[in-house]
Motif scaffolding. Structure first.
Motif, PDB file in Angstrom:
ATOM      1  N   UNK A  19      -4.588  13.180  -0.204  1.00 41.26           N
ATOM      2  CA  UNK A  19      -4.868  13.535   1.196  1.00 41.26           C
ATOM      3  C   UNK A  19      -4.631  12.381   2.161  1.00 41.26           C
ATOM      4  N   UNK A  20      -3.529  11.677   1.983  1.00 44.03           N
ATOM      5  CA  UNK A  20      -3.113  10.569   2.855  1.00 44.03           C
ATOM      6  C   UNK A  20      -4.086   9.392   2.865  1.00 44.03           C
ATOM      7  N   UNK A  21      -4.912   9.270   1.816  1.00 44.05           N
ATOM      8  CA  UNK A  21      -5.759   8.089   1.722  1.00 44.05           C
ATOM      9  C   UNK A  21      -4.896   6.897   1.335  1.00 44.05           C
ATOM     10  N   UNK A  22      -5.378   5.718   1.593  1.00 44.58           N
ATOM     11  CA  UNK A  22      -4.601   4.490   1.393  1.00 44.58           C
ATOM     12  C   UNK A  22      -4.949   3.839   0.063  1.00 44.58           C
ATOM     13  N   UNK A  23      -3.971   3.782  -0.845  1.00 46.21           N
ATOM     14  CA  UNK A  23      -4.109   2.999  -2.070  1.00 46.21           C
ATOM     15  C   UNK A  23      -3.476   1.657  -1.781  1.00 46.21           C
TER      16      UNK A  23
ATOM     17  N   UNK B  46       0.839  -1.194   0.000  1.00 47.02           N
ATOM     18  CA  UNK B  46       0.000   0.000   0.000  1.00 47.02           C
ATOM     19  C   UNK B  46       0.875   1.246   0.000  1.00 47.02           C
ATOM     20  N   UNK B  47       0.228   2.379  -0.256  1.00 46.98           N
ATOM     21  CA  UNK B  47       0.910   3.666  -0.188  1.00 46.98           C
ATOM     22  C   UNK B  47      -0.096   4.743   0.204  1.00 46.98           C
TER      23      UNK B  47
ATOM     24  N   UNK C  92      -7.481  -1.082  -4.626  1.00 44.15           N
ATOM     25  CA  UNK C  92      -8.352   0.003  -4.182  1.00 44.15           C
ATOM     26  C   UNK C  92      -7.563   1.292  -4.383  1.00 44.15           C
ATOM     27  N   UNK C  93      -8.050   2.160  -5.285  1.00 44.28           N
ATOM     28  CA  UNK C  93      -7.292   3.331  -5.723  1.00 44.28           C
ATOM     29  C   UNK C  93      -8.107   4.602  -5.517  1.00 44.28           C
ATOM     30  N   UNK C  94      -7.956   5.276  -4.371  1.00 42.03           N
ATOM     31  CA  UNK C  94      -8.689   6.524  -4.156  1.00 42.03           C
ATOM     32  C   UNK C  94      -8.179   7.619  -5.088  1.00 42.03           C
ATOM     33  N   UNK C  95      -9.088   8.416  -5.619  1.00 48.38           N
ATOM     34  CA  UNK C  95      -8.715   9.478  -6.555  1.00 48.38           C
ATOM     35  C   UNK C  95      -9.447  10.764  -6.225  1.00 48.38           C
ATOM     36  N   UNK C  96      -8.928  11.859  -6.764  1.00 46.97           N
ATOM     37  CA  UNK C  96      -9.445  13.197  -6.492  1.00 46.97           C
ATOM     38  C   UNK C  96      -9.336  14.015  -7.773  1.00 46.97           C
ATOM     39  N   UNK C  97     -10.460  14.581  -8.221  1.00 48.24           N
ATOM     40  CA  UNK C  97     -10.458  15.465  -9.391  1.00 48.24           C
ATOM     41  C   UNK C  97     -11.004  16.821  -8.966  1.00 48.24           C
TER      42      UNK C  97
END
Length: 192
Positions: free
Chosen positions: A179-183, A53-54, A89-94
């Motif tokens: 924002x430090x979410x976990x991928x 994870x990252x 699981x890949x959190x994203x932000x647009x």
């Protein structure tokens, strides 16, 4: 032939396969006597798992090329007939300016012995897309990629990676693992 124990510590009179079928069961064996290597796995039974994870954000700036998300996960299959389940699981932000649009395409690859193969690639950014007709907007969500790799056919180490490509980005901010979410990525070797 009679079984005898000789004075030098040897036992005679036992032939190969000398025990009747069914006389040795799990209660007869000592704990841990059967090793993992001796097991026979049922179809789709889990053999091993790997996790990575990252929380490091990937800021995408180029419309023209894929960027690696920044973490890879490796697994060495125990059998060339195994399959590998890949769960991402890949959190994203647009963040999209007024009148703008943005999206992200993802692809999953596997590298074995220096050869990288694309296993899955989004045809469009439909699952990760934002359009703003008036005023700036920000959308956050998570892209899930679940893929069963049935073509691996090796016992060599395999490394799985996820790449992202911004699409039509007029966005001020296009990010993955923001924002430090976990991928995260989980690899599961399953018996075929």
């Amino acid at each position: 032939m009679a079984i005898s124990i000789n004075g030098n510590g040897t036992i005679t009179g036992i032939s190969t396969g000398g025990l009747p079928d069914g006389c040795v069961d799990t209660d007869t064996l000592a704990a841990g006597a059967a090793t993992q290597a001796k097991r026979t796995y049922a179809s789709d039974e889990v053999i091993q798992t790997k996790y990575n994870s990252t929380t490091t954000a990937v800021n995408m700036t180029s419309n023209g090329s894929y960027q690696e998300i920044g973490f890879a996960t490796s697994i060495t299959p125990t059998s060339s007939s195994s399959d590998i389940m890949v769960l991402c699981d890949l959190p994203w932000d647009l963040y999209t300016a007024s009148g703008g649009e943005a999206g992200i395409r993802f692809k999953l690859t596997r590298t074995v012995s220096g050869t990288e193969t694309t296993l899955y690639e989004d045809a469009s950014a439909a699952s990760t897309y934002n359009y703003s007709s008036s005023g700036a907007t920000q959308v956050r969500a998570s892209r899930i990629i679940n893929f069963k790799d049935t073509s691996i056919s090796t016992t060599s180490a395999a490394t799985y990676k996820v790449y992202c490509l911004p699409v039509n980005t007029s966005s001020n901010s296009t990010k993955v693992a923001t924002n430090s979410t976990l991928a995260s990525m989980i690899l599961i070797e399953v018996a075929a």
